[in-house]
Motif scaffolding. Structure first.
Motif, PDB file in Angstrom:
ATOM      1  N   LEU A  88       0.663  -1.164  -0.117  1.00  0.00           N
ATOM      2  CA  LEU A  88      -0.647  -0.047   0.304  1.00  0.00           C
ATOM      3  C   LEU A  88       0.740   1.037  -0.089  1.00  0.00           C
ATOM      4  O   LEU A  88       0.425   2.526  -0.869  1.00  0.00           O
ATOM      5  N   ASP A  89       2.221   0.850   0.371  1.00  0.00           N
ATOM      6  CA  ASP A  89       3.371   2.264   0.524  1.00  0.00           C
ATOM      7  C   ASP A  89       3.327   3.171  -0.831  1.00  0.00           C
ATOM      8  O   ASP A  89       3.200   3.739  -1.806  1.00  0.00           O
ATOM      9  N   LEU A  90       3.624   1.540  -2.414  1.00  0.00           N
ATOM     10  CA  LEU A  90       3.563   1.899  -3.236  1.00  0.00           C
ATOM     11  C   LEU A  90       2.150   3.061  -4.348  1.00  0.00           C
ATOM     12  O   LEU A  90       2.181   3.246  -4.357  1.00  0.00           O
ATOM     13  N   VAL A  91       0.950   1.965  -3.823  1.00  0.00           N
ATOM     14  CA  VAL A  91       0.132   2.014  -4.417  1.00  0.00           C
ATOM     15  C   VAL A  91      -0.005   3.952  -3.824  1.00  0.00           C
ATOM     16  O   VAL A  91      -0.167   4.031  -4.648  1.00  0.00           O
ATOM     17  N   SER A  92      -0.119   4.420  -2.663  1.00  0.00           N
ATOM     18  CA  SER A  92      -0.644   5.077  -2.625  1.00  0.00           C
ATOM     19  C   SER A  92       0.610   6.939  -2.923  1.00  0.00           C
ATOM     20  O   SER A  92       0.179   7.733  -3.632  1.00  0.00           O
ATOM     21  N   ALA A  93       1.753   5.879  -3.350  1.00  0.00           N
ATOM     22  CA  ALA A  93       2.478   7.208  -3.828  1.00  0.00           C
ATOM     23  C   ALA A  93       2.359   6.936  -5.290  1.00  0.00           C
ATOM     24  O   ALA A  93       2.544   8.133  -5.930  1.00  0.00           O
ATOM     25  N   VAL A  94       2.258   5.981  -6.296  1.00  0.00           N
ATOM     26  CA  VAL A  94       1.911   6.115  -7.485  1.00  0.00           C
ATOM     27  C   VAL A  94       0.184   7.318  -7.664  1.00  0.00           C
ATOM     28  O   VAL A  94       0.147   7.871  -8.511  1.00  0.00           O
ATOM     29  N   ALA A  95      -0.466   6.345  -6.639  1.00  0.00           N
ATOM     30  CA  ALA A  95      -1.720   7.427  -7.059  1.00  0.00           C
ATOM     31  C   ALA A  95      -1.762   9.636  -6.767  1.00  0.00           C
ATOM     32  O   ALA A  95      -2.231  10.005  -6.918  1.00  0.00           O
ATOM     33  N   ASP A  97       1.325  10.458  -7.556  1.00  0.00           N
ATOM     34  CA  ASP A  97       2.070  10.612  -9.140  1.00  0.00           C
ATOM     35  C   ASP A  97       1.101  10.701  -9.532  1.00  0.00           C
ATOM     36  O   ASP A  97       0.925  11.738 -10.448  1.00  0.00           O
ATOM     37  N   LEU A  98       0.041  10.298  -9.779  1.00  0.00           N
ATOM     38  CA  LEU A  98      -1.547   9.943 -10.747  1.00  0.00           C
ATOM     39  C   LEU A  98      -2.059  10.899 -10.222  1.00  0.00           C
ATOM     40  O   LEU A  98      -3.056  11.746 -11.070  1.00  0.00           O
ATOM     41  N   ASP A  99      -2.525  11.930  -8.909  1.00  0.00           N
ATOM     42  CA  ASP A  99      -3.373  12.760  -8.343  1.00  0.00           C
ATOM     43  C   ASP A  99      -4.500  12.125  -8.574  1.00  0.00           C
ATOM     44  O   ASP A  99      -5.624  12.688  -8.917  1.00  0.00           O
ATOM     45  N   LEU A 100      -4.368  11.327  -7.714  1.00  0.00           N
ATOM     46  CA  LEU A 100      -6.245  10.439  -7.900  1.00  0.00           C
ATOM     47  C   LEU A 100      -6.512  10.347  -6.662  1.00  0.00           C
ATOM     48  O   LEU A 100      -6.973   9.523  -6.001  1.00  0.00           O
ATOM     49  N   ARG A 101      -5.547  10.899  -5.299  1.00  0.00           N
ATOM     50  CA  ARG A 101      -6.130  10.761  -3.799  1.00  0.00           C
ATOM     51  C   ARG A 101      -7.213  11.061  -3.552  1.00  0.00           C
ATOM     52  O   ARG A 101      -8.047  10.417  -2.610  1.00  0.00           O
ATOM     53  N   GLY A 102      -7.831  11.901  -4.314  1.00  0.00           N
ATOM     54  CA  GLY A 102      -9.031  12.343  -4.071  1.00  0.00           C
ATOM     55  C   GLY A 102     -10.455  12.306  -4.817  1.00  0.00           C
ATOM     56  O   GLY A 102     -11.288  12.573  -5.115  1.00  0.00           O
ATOM     57  N   GLY A 103     -10.088  11.347  -5.930  1.00  0.00           N
ATOM     58  CA  GLY A 103     -10.329  11.185  -7.168  1.00  0.00           C
ATOM     59  C   GLY A 103     -11.825  10.074  -7.321  1.00  0.00           C
ATOM     60  O   GLY A 103     -12.160   9.500  -6.023  1.00  0.00           O
ATOM     61  N   HIS A 104     -12.466   9.668  -8.022  1.00  0.00           N
ATOM     62  CA  HIS A 104     -12.842   9.254  -8.342  1.00  0.00           C
ATOM     63  C   HIS A 104     -12.745   7.967  -9.603  1.00  0.00           C
ATOM     64  O   HIS A 104     -12.490   7.738 -10.566  1.00  0.00           O
ATOM     65  N   LEU A 105     -12.162   6.470  -8.385  1.00  0.00           N
ATOM     66  CA  LEU A 105     -12.122   5.027  -9.185  1.00  0.00           C
ATOM     67  C   LEU A 105     -12.688   4.542  -9.812  1.00  0.00           C
ATOM     68  O   LEU A 105     -13.880   4.125  -8.552  1.00  0.00           O
ATOM     69  N   LEU A 106     -12.752   4.149 -10.762  1.00  0.00           N
ATOM     70  CA  LEU A 106     -13.457   2.894 -10.931  1.00  0.00           C
ATOM     71  C   LEU A 106     -12.441   1.617 -11.140  1.00  0.00           C
ATOM     72  O   LEU A 106     -11.974   1.352 -11.896  1.00  0.00           O
ATOM     73  N   VAL A 107     -13.340   0.396  -9.791  1.00  0.00           N
ATOM     74  CA  VAL A 107     -12.583  -0.217 -10.219  1.00  0.00           C
ATOM     75  C   VAL A 107     -12.637  -1.550 -10.564  1.00  0.00           C
ATOM     76  O   VAL A 107     -14.258  -1.891 -11.008  1.00  0.00           O
ATOM     77  N   ASP A 108     -11.925  -2.780 -11.462  1.00  0.00           N
ATOM     78  CA  ASP A 108     -12.689  -3.454 -11.750  1.00  0.00           C
ATOM     79  C   ASP A 108     -13.393  -4.341 -10.327  1.00  0.00           C
ATOM     80  O   ASP A 108     -13.386  -4.711 -10.306  1.00  0.00           O
ATOM     81  N   GLN A 117     -10.326  -3.552  -0.431  1.00  0.00           N
ATOM     82  CA  GLN A 117     -10.899  -2.724   1.128  1.00  0.00           C
ATOM     83  C   GLN A 117      -9.695  -2.037   1.057  1.00  0.00           C
ATOM     84  O   GLN A 117      -9.327  -1.285   1.932  1.00  0.00           O
ATOM     85  N   ASP A 118      -8.520  -2.755   0.573  1.00  0.00           N
ATOM     86  CA  ASP A 118      -7.163  -1.845   0.794  1.00  0.00           C
ATOM     87  C   ASP A 118      -7.145  -0.844   0.321  1.00  0.00           C
ATOM     88  O   ASP A 118      -6.744   0.452   0.338  1.00  0.00           O
ATOM     89  N   LEU A 119      -7.867  -0.571  -0.897  1.00  0.00           N
ATOM     90  CA  LEU A 119      -8.120   1.172  -1.594  1.00  0.00           C
ATOM     91  C   LEU A 119      -8.398   1.421  -1.009  1.00  0.00           C
ATOM     92  O   LEU A 119      -8.331   2.923  -0.686  1.00  0.00           O
ATOM     93  N   ARG A 120      -9.553   1.278  -0.234  1.00  0.00           N
ATOM     94  CA  ARG A 120     -10.403   2.181   0.130  1.00  0.00           C
ATOM     95  C   ARG A 120      -9.772   2.989   1.702  1.00  0.00           C
ATOM     96  O   ARG A 120      -9.339   3.946   2.736  1.00  0.00           O
ATOM     97  N   ARG A 121      -8.740   1.971   2.007  1.00  0.00           N
ATOM     98  CA  ARG A 121      -7.970   2.085   2.842  1.00  0.00           C
ATOM     99  C   ARG A 121      -6.775   3.345   2.857  1.00  0.00           C
ATOM    100  O   ARG A 121      -6.263   4.034   4.284  1.00  0.00           O
ATOM    101  N   ALA A 122      -6.247   2.959   2.126  1.00  0.00           N
ATOM    102  CA  ALA A 122      -4.514   3.515   1.075  1.00  0.00           C
ATOM    103  C   ALA A 122      -5.345   4.786   0.955  1.00  0.00           C
ATOM    104  O   ALA A 122      -4.226   6.144   0.761  1.00  0.00           O
ATOM    105  N   LEU A 123      -6.829   5.014   0.221  1.00  0.00           N
ATOM    106  CA  LEU A 123      -6.587   6.823  -0.659  1.00  0.00           C
ATOM    107  C   LEU A 123      -8.966   6.765   0.174  1.00  0.00           C
ATOM    108  O   LEU A 123      -9.595   6.800  -0.108  1.00  0.00           O
ATOM    109  N   PRO A 124      -8.725   7.098   1.286  1.00  0.00           N
ATOM    110  CA  PRO A 124      -9.938   7.457   2.566  1.00  0.00           C
ATOM    111  C   PRO A 124     -10.067   8.783   1.584  1.00  0.00           C
ATOM    112  O   PRO A 124     -11.679   8.310   1.346  1.00  0.00           O
TER     113      PRO A 124
END
Ligand code: GLY
Ligand code: MN
Ligand code: MN
Length: 370
Positions: A88-95, A97-108, A117-124
């Motif tokens: 999740l450290d890398l997930v957060s860093a990539v988010a 870089d891509l400016d997605l921290r507060g974004g609307h994400l469409l998950v598979d 659940q992990d995405l929700r935790r990493a990107l509250p």
């Protein structure tokens, strides 16, 4: 020259912007393959592809996949984490870089809850939807090469179906399991990669359970037998059904039920053309079965789209007012199921063309011995 997968990614990005989403986040699935060309089964390690609406896609993968993905996918930005790290450290860093921290994400759509659940935790601060919103409409319209591949998968299923039916009296006394094994062996010998789903051999009363699979019942004289199978060819599945009698005289009502389903299947196929709705195809097939008095025994939708997944959009079902378009491929598979007695289903895949439709299966639909 960009490859077909890069082009699909570009279309995905355009649709992300159209629906005001900031990125799709994919995990091992047919969606991931569709855009990246990388194919893997889901597993417990975090392996994600971020497809931002603006910018290039980024893989987040375990170290052990770095070289493999560089070889197999056109996606150039592959970032790795090591077993023992917190992915999740890398997930957060990539988010970030891509400016997605507060974004609307469409998950598979098929992403395991573990990862959502992990995405929700990493990107509250992010909000979430489903990637199918952008990918399903793209995947529904097949290109020429996909249609050609599906057509080969159809021919393979046809070829094996004819061979199996020619067993005739030799099939009497075989268990459903033995016959399913024979079907799968022949599919592999004819060039299939693996069965597209659990091969269905529904003999006698087992045929009245649409997804029976196969069991230890022995096929007897006069048994109606539902044969529903296919194999993957270059990643695309076949899916066709015939209901046959290998030898002997079937129950009295059987021929009429078979005729009802055959007429319904023809009516469904003939209703297919660009601009009509998916539900109108279901209605066309259903009305015929109702006219024979078996409406209550037609207990499922008329069909489903077929592509990288055996079941995908468009679903040919009441309530689906999506208009059919050239390039869509789906099954037309009405059935009548008489509980405790037998079932009848006839299934072909069809492709919508500019002025109508073509069947991708063409083996005999009669129940009589070939
Ligand atoms: N073989 C499963 C189906 O036809 O949907
Ligand atoms: Mn089907
Ligand atoms: Mn089927």
């Amino acid at each position: 020259m960009p490859n077909v997968f890069a082009e699909r990614t570009r279309r995905c990005r355009r649709r992300l912007r159209a629906v005001d989403a900031d990125a799709a986040v994919l995990f091992p699935s047919t969606n991931l393959f569709y855009v990246s060309e990388f194919r893997e089964h889901p597993g417990e390690r975090h392996l994600l592809l971020f497809v931002p609406a603006d910018g290039d896609p980024v893989f987040v993968v375990p170290d052990m996949y770095g070289e493999q993905i560089a070889d197999e996918s056109w996606v150039a930005d592959v970032r790795t984490w090591s077993d023992g790290d917190d992915p999740l450290d890398l997930v957060s860093a990539v988010a970030d870089d891509l400016d997605l921290r507060g974004g609307h994400l469409l998950v598979d759509d098929t992403m395991w809850a573990l990862f959502t659940q992990d995405l929700r935790r990493a990107l509250p601060e992010a909000t979430f939807g489903l990637a199918g919103e952008v990918l399903e409409p793209l995947r529904m319209r097949k290109d020429e090469s996909e249609i050609e591949t599906l057509s080969r998968a159809g021919e393979l299923a046809d070829e094996v179906c004819v061979e199996i039916r020619k067993l005739g009296e030799d099939a009497i006394g075989m268990t459903e399991r033995e016959l399913a094994g024979e079907i799968e062996t022949r599919l592999a010998e004819a060039g299939g990669e693996e069965p597209a789903f659990d091969t269905i051999v529904g003999s006698g009363p087992n045929g009245a359970k649409p997804h029976h699979g196969h069991g230890d019942r022995r096929i007897d004289y006069g048994d109606p037998v539902v044969l529903d199978f296919g194999a993957f060819v270059d990643g695309y599945p076949g899916d066709q059904t015939r209901t046959v009698v290998f030898a002997g005289t079937p129950p009295e009502e059987f021929d009429r039920v078979h005729r009802a389903v055959l007429d319904a299947q023809r009516a469904g196929v003939e209703a297919v053309e660009p601009g009509v709705t998916a539900e109108s195809v279901d209605r066309a097939a259903r009305e015929v079965i109702e006219s024979y008095g078996y409406g209550e025994q037609f207990i499922h939708r008329t069909g489903h789209g077929v592509g990288l997944d055996v079941h995908e959009g468009p679903y040919i079902v009441s309530g689906n007012d999506r208009e059919l378009e050239p390039g869509m491929v789906f099954s037309v598979e009405p059935g009548v199921y008489l509980s405790g007695e037998f079932g009848v289903r006839i299934e072909d895949l069809v492709v919508v063309t500019e002025d109508g439709r073509e069947r991708l299966n063409d083996s005999p639909r009669t129940w009589r011995a070939l």
